[in-house]
Motif scaffolding. Structure first.
Motif, PDB file in Angstrom:
ATOM      1  N   ILE A  30      18.908   0.439   2.887  1.00  0.00           N
ATOM      2  CA  ILE A  30      18.204   1.632   2.563  1.00  0.00           C
ATOM      3  C   ILE A  30      16.760   1.347   2.392  1.00  0.00           C
ATOM      4  O   ILE A  30      15.701   1.862   2.823  1.00  0.00           O
ATOM      5  N   GLY A  31      16.541   0.246   1.374  1.00  0.00           N
ATOM      6  CA  GLY A  31      15.268   0.005   1.046  1.00  0.00           C
ATOM      7  C   GLY A  31      14.486  -0.764   2.293  1.00  0.00           C
ATOM      8  O   GLY A  31      13.271  -0.499   2.421  1.00  0.00           O
ATOM      9  N   THR A  32      15.278  -1.556   2.934  1.00  0.00           N
ATOM     10  CA  THR A  32      14.432  -2.151   4.359  1.00  0.00           C
ATOM     11  C   THR A  32      13.989  -0.988   5.318  1.00  0.00           C
ATOM     12  O   THR A  32      13.029  -1.126   5.811  1.00  0.00           O
ATOM     13  N   LEU A  33      14.896   0.078   5.382  1.00  0.00           N
ATOM     14  CA  LEU A  33      14.703   0.950   6.426  1.00  0.00           C
ATOM     15  C   LEU A  33      13.412   1.881   5.614  1.00  0.00           C
ATOM     16  O   LEU A  33      12.446   2.208   6.397  1.00  0.00           O
ATOM     17  N   TYR A  34      13.291   1.991   4.429  1.00  0.00           N
ATOM     18  CA  TYR A  34      12.184   2.716   4.054  1.00  0.00           C
ATOM     19  C   TYR A  34      10.927   2.184   4.128  1.00  0.00           C
ATOM     20  O   TYR A  34      10.143   2.790   4.823  1.00  0.00           O
ATOM     21  N   THR A  35      10.871   0.817   3.826  1.00  0.00           N
ATOM     22  CA  THR A  35       9.780   0.186   3.955  1.00  0.00           C
ATOM     23  C   THR A  35       9.170   0.066   5.451  1.00  0.00           C
ATOM     24  O   THR A  35       8.219  -0.089   5.763  1.00  0.00           O
ATOM     25  N   ALA A  36      10.116  -0.403   6.185  1.00  0.00           N
ATOM     26  CA  ALA A  36      10.026  -0.540   7.651  1.00  0.00           C
ATOM     27  C   ALA A  36       9.682   0.908   8.442  1.00  0.00           C
ATOM     28  O   ALA A  36       8.578   0.858   9.108  1.00  0.00           O
ATOM     29  N   VAL A  37      10.090   2.007   7.933  1.00  0.00           N
ATOM     30  CA  VAL A  37       9.746   3.433   8.559  1.00  0.00           C
ATOM     31  C   VAL A  37       8.291   3.550   7.976  1.00  0.00           C
ATOM     32  O   VAL A  37       7.375   4.284   8.806  1.00  0.00           O
ATOM     33  N   ALA A  38       8.048   3.304   6.656  1.00  0.00           N
ATOM     34  CA  ALA A  38       6.566   3.810   6.312  1.00  0.00           C
ATOM     35  C   ALA A  38       5.673   2.811   7.381  1.00  0.00           C
ATOM     36  O   ALA A  38       4.525   3.586   7.652  1.00  0.00           O
ATOM     37  N   GLY A  39       5.952   1.645   7.582  1.00  0.00           N
ATOM     38  CA  GLY A  39       4.944   0.854   8.523  1.00  0.00           C
ATOM     39  C   GLY A  39       4.838   1.390   9.910  1.00  0.00           C
ATOM     40  O   GLY A  39       3.867   1.676  10.520  1.00  0.00           O
ATOM     41  N   MET A  40       6.250   1.796  10.400  1.00  0.00           N
ATOM     42  CA  MET A  40       6.020   2.653  11.958  1.00  0.00           C
ATOM     43  C   MET A  40       5.571   3.941  11.835  1.00  0.00           C
ATOM     44  O   MET A  40       4.727   4.358  12.775  1.00  0.00           O
ATOM     45  N   LEU A  41       5.424   4.588  10.741  1.00  0.00           N
ATOM     46  CA  LEU A  41       4.872   5.661  10.679  1.00  0.00           C
ATOM     47  C   LEU A  41       3.188   5.538  10.552  1.00  0.00           C
ATOM     48  O   LEU A  41       2.344   6.313  11.146  1.00  0.00           O
ATOM     49  N   ASN A  42       2.777   4.604   9.941  1.00  0.00           N
ATOM     50  CA  ASN A  42       1.366   4.203   9.565  1.00  0.00           C
ATOM     51  C   ASN A  42       0.944   3.411  11.205  1.00  0.00           C
ATOM     52  O   ASN A  42      -0.276   3.877  11.418  1.00  0.00           O
TER      53      ASN A  42
ATOM     54  N   LYS B   3       0.853  15.348  14.574  1.00  0.00           N
ATOM     55  CA  LYS B   3       0.882  16.219  15.860  1.00  0.00           C
ATOM     56  C   LYS B   3       0.039  17.410  15.750  1.00  0.00           C
ATOM     57  O   LYS B   3      -0.535  18.079  16.762  1.00  0.00           O
ATOM     58  N   CYS B   4      -0.026  17.965  14.673  1.00  0.00           N
ATOM     59  CA  CYS B   4      -0.494  19.550  14.523  1.00  0.00           C
ATOM     60  C   CYS B   4      -2.015  19.461  14.647  1.00  0.00           C
ATOM     61  O   CYS B   4      -2.522  18.528  13.886  1.00  0.00           O
ATOM     62  N   SER B   5      -2.577  20.192  15.130  1.00  0.00           N
ATOM     63  CA  SER B   5      -4.091  20.523  15.288  1.00  0.00           C
ATOM     64  C   SER B   5      -4.970  20.621  14.142  1.00  0.00           C
ATOM     65  O   SER B   5      -6.201  20.169  13.765  1.00  0.00           O
ATOM     66  N   THR B   6      -4.258  21.477  13.519  1.00  0.00           N
ATOM     67  CA  THR B   6      -4.901  21.888  11.914  1.00  0.00           C
ATOM     68  C   THR B   6      -3.839  21.368  10.942  1.00  0.00           C
ATOM     69  O   THR B   6      -2.556  21.812  11.085  1.00  0.00           O
TER      70      THR B   6
ATOM     71  N   LEU C 172       2.050   4.903  13.928  1.00  0.00           N
ATOM     72  CA  LEU C 172       1.772   5.984  14.633  1.00  0.00           C
ATOM     73  C   LEU C 172       0.321   6.819  14.329  1.00  0.00           C
ATOM     74  O   LEU C 172      -0.290   7.169  15.127  1.00  0.00           O
ATOM     75  N   ALA C 173       0.038   6.912  12.807  1.00  0.00           N
ATOM     76  CA  ALA C 173      -1.162   7.004  12.421  1.00  0.00           C
ATOM     77  C   ALA C 173      -2.490   6.323  12.912  1.00  0.00           C
ATOM     78  O   ALA C 173      -3.516   6.992  13.258  1.00  0.00           O
ATOM     79  N   ILE C 174      -2.139   4.979  13.199  1.00  0.00           N
ATOM     80  CA  ILE C 174      -3.217   4.096  13.504  1.00  0.00           C
ATOM     81  C   ILE C 174      -3.528   4.606  15.154  1.00  0.00           C
ATOM     82  O   ILE C 174      -4.783   4.769  15.476  1.00  0.00           O
ATOM     83  N   ILE C 175      -2.605   4.500  15.680  1.00  0.00           N
ATOM     84  CA  ILE C 175      -2.808   4.939  17.006  1.00  0.00           C
ATOM     85  C   ILE C 175      -3.437   6.327  17.335  1.00  0.00           C
ATOM     86  O   ILE C 175      -4.324   6.316  18.178  1.00  0.00           O
TER      87      ILE C 175
END
Lengths: 138, 78
Positions: A112-124, B39-42, A126-129
């Motif tokens: 679970i800890g590994t999943l949390y830390t890896a998902v945090a990175g994958m979400l980041n 995803k959301c625009s605002t 997405l945010a970077i892209i």
């Protein structure tokens, strides 16, 4: 939140987003988005380590037997974890230092800890892209 | 009690073995918040959209769990 007039290049936005989660959005003027994404990603990463210990952030060995790709693929979760930026690298260094005394949890909590830390990175990631795409198409 | 006292934050696993399924909730909540923030625009849309996504993720997880339990029960009989 409307963007400001600053128009930083997409690679700079991507780099900032990797260095500090959410900073890519901050550079293009999306401050609320930056705060929400940054705090959420860091919170998830820290929560993962609180649940299972810092040992779940295990960097692959750069030297030793086998190919480099093979060694990286032996610890694939680190590819996600390192996307949280320097915080992931620092935690991997700390993890190596304390691994003899406090080895990584191998139980369900370790997973679970590994999943949390890896998902945090994958979400980041997405945010970077998304932030760099917004910067490029502005 | 001893396990709780032995817990060292960031070094030893948190003593939550008895109720680990609860750990699904913060993970799903943060995935929903970050995904909808992207995803959301605002950002004013995010609380409502993230809440809906959070509920859908939980429904999906519960459905998957129920199906897997069913598969295991069937395989136990075979």
């Amino acid at each position: 939140m409307p963007a400001n007039d600053a128009n930083p290049p997409a690679p700079l936005v991507a780099l900032a987003g990797w260095l500090v989660p959410g900073a890519g959005y901050f550079l293009i003027g999306h401050r609320t988005r930056a705060l929400v994404v940054g705090v959420s990603v860091i919170f998830l990463f820290v929560l993962g380590m609180l649940i299972a210990g810092v040992g779940v952030v295990e960097a692959p060995a750069l030297g030793g037997a086998g190919t480099l790709v093979g060694r990286i693929l032996a610890k694939p979760w680190f590819l996600g974890q390192v996307m949280t930026g320097p915080i992931g690298l620092i935690c991997a260094m700390i993890s190596q230092g304390v691994s003899d005394t406090y080895p990584a949890a191998r139980s369900r909590l370790g997973e679970i800890g590994t999943l949390y830390t890896a998902v945090a990175g994958m979400l980041n990631l997405l945010a970077i892209i998304d932030a760099s795409h917004r910067a490029a198409t502005k | 009690m001893n396990l709780v006292l032995a817990y060292i934050p960031f070094l030893t696993p948190m003593p939550v073995w008895g109720y680990w399924p609860v750990l699904l909730f913060p993970l799903c909540a943060i995935v929903a918040i970050v995904y909808k923030s992207i995803k959301c625009s605002t950002m004013s849309q995010v609380p409502r959209e993230a809440t809906a996504l959070f509920i859908w993720i939980l429904i999906g997880m519960a459905t998957a769990a129920a199906i897997l339990v069913g598969v295991v029960k069937v395989m136990e009989r075979v």
